[in-house]
Design a protein around this motif. Sequence first.
Motif, short mmCIF file in Angstrom:
data_model
loop_
_atom_site.label_atom_id
_atom_site.label_comp_id
_atom_site.label_asym_id
_atom_site.label_seq_id
_atom_site.Cartn_x
_atom_site.Cartn_y
_atom_site.Cartn_z
N SER A 100 0.84 -1.21 0.00
CA SER A 100 0.00 0.00 0.00
C SER A 100 0.87 1.25 0.00
O SER A 100 0.40 2.35 -0.30
CB SER A 100 -0.93 0.01 1.22
OG SER A 100 -0.18 0.07 2.42
N ASN A 102 4.70 3.08 -1.25
CA ASN A 102 5.48 3.14 -2.49
C ASN A 102 6.71 2.23 -2.38
O ASN A 102 7.65 2.50 -1.64
CB ASN A 102 5.94 4.59 -2.76
CG ASN A 102 4.77 5.48 -3.13
OD1 ASN A 102 3.84 5.04 -3.79
ND2 ASN A 102 4.82 6.73 -2.68
N LYS A 106 5.83 -2.70 -7.41
CA LYS A 106 4.61 -2.93 -6.64
C LYS A 106 3.56 -3.66 -7.46
O LYS A 106 2.95 -4.62 -6.98
CB LYS A 106 4.06 -1.58 -6.15
CG LYS A 106 2.78 -1.72 -5.34
CD LYS A 106 2.46 -0.45 -4.59
CE LYS A 106 2.07 0.68 -5.51
NZ LYS A 106 1.58 1.86 -4.74
N LYS A 110 1.84 -7.42 -6.86
CA LYS A 110 0.38 -7.55 -6.74
C LYS A 110 -0.13 -8.67 -7.64
O LYS A 110 -0.96 -9.49 -7.23
CB LYS A 110 -0.29 -6.23 -7.14
CG LYS A 110 -0.18 -5.12 -6.11
CD LYS A 110 -0.91 -3.87 -6.62
CE LYS A 110 -0.78 -2.72 -5.65
NZ LYS A 110 -1.46 -1.49 -6.16
N LEU A 182 -5.93 -4.90 0.55
CA LEU A 182 -5.28 -3.82 -0.17
C LEU A 182 -6.28 -2.75 -0.56
O LEU A 182 -6.00 -1.54 -0.45
CB LEU A 182 -4.58 -4.37 -1.41
CG LEU A 182 -3.76 -3.36 -2.23
CD1 LEU A 182 -2.61 -2.80 -1.41
CD2 LEU A 182 -3.23 -4.02 -3.51
N SER A 186 -6.09 0.99 0.83
CA SER A 186 -5.92 2.07 -0.16
C SER A 186 -7.00 3.13 -0.03
O SER A 186 -6.81 4.26 -0.52
CB SER A 186 -5.95 1.47 -1.57
OG SER A 186 -4.89 0.54 -1.76
N SER A 187 -8.12 2.79 0.59
CA SER A 187 -9.20 3.77 0.74
C SER A 187 -8.94 4.76 1.88
O SER A 187 -9.67 5.74 2.03
CB SER A 187 -10.53 3.05 0.99
OG SER A 187 -10.51 2.36 2.22
N LYS A 190 -4.69 9.74 2.38
CA LYS A 190 -3.25 9.97 2.53
C LYS A 190 -2.95 11.10 3.52
O LYS A 190 -1.85 11.17 4.06
CB LYS A 190 -2.64 10.29 1.17
CG LYS A 190 -2.67 9.11 0.19
CD LYS A 190 -1.98 9.46 -1.11
CE LYS A 190 -2.00 8.27 -2.08
NZ LYS A 190 -1.34 8.59 -3.37
#
Length: 294
Positions: A100, A102, A106, A110, A182, A186-187, A190
């Motif tokens: 998730s 950097n 990546k 996945k 994931l 990711s939701s 940031k």
Amino acid sequence: MWKLSNWSYSNQRKLIIFAFSIVPIILLVTFAYLPVVNMVKYSFTDWNGFSKHLDYVGLKNYKTIFTDPEYFAVFKVSLYYFFATFVQMALALYFATILSFNVRFKNFFKGVLFLPSLLNGVAIGFVFLFFFKPDGTFDTVLHALGLGSYIQLWLGNPGIINISLAGASIWRYMGFNFIIFLGAISSISKDIYEASDIDGANRWHQFMHIILPSIKKILQLNLILAVSGAISAFDIPYIMTGGSNGSETFVIQTVDLAFKYSKVGLASAMAVVLLLIVVIVTLIQRLLIKEEKA
């Protein structure tokens, strides 16, 4: 003469809904609800699948399932798959957390992790059948690492056969949980990560205080589904061992009883038990979700 145009819009709408719904409803009742009703009825009999006469035995079949060691042993086998689920979820959460952020390659990782979820269970069973066979892939790797003394009959030793099968199950389903975790991670905004960086939080702090609380519902759901998934394991152990050497699962035993030993009544009782377990698990899941919303 009767004409559809003479009907009101509301009546026409109801007729169209009924016309489009009647066929799916008939199919659903015929191939889903009616078999379940018959299954429950047969579970109270000693029917062999051929005779036209049904001898009702009451709760004898259910008593046999929970008291006869021969049949109750399959619940112990399910524990291997249940504990394997925790390993699988831990690995999926670990990789989902790392990817998730950097990191290099990546997208490649996945794809590698999710690939097993796209494969058919029968194909995976044959792959691991060659993987665990004597002098197969796993034995070759152990020899290359200088661990040849640890080589076992991975599918022939009753003490480790279920661990081997549970390992194959972990590889198959980890990618599916990985994608779910994931997506949930990711939701997360940031901005929350940026604020925690300013406050001096490291990755471990972010995982414990940001990621875990945010995906709590997903974790609960997967843990609850692990119960029904563990007891309904079928394709991988059936393809790899056929239930031999103490690897017989609940579903394999049910299928064998019905189609190999013609004990349809007892097999139906086992299917009803499995259905009740799934229903109970679903109800617990709904209750937990309602409590979270409240």
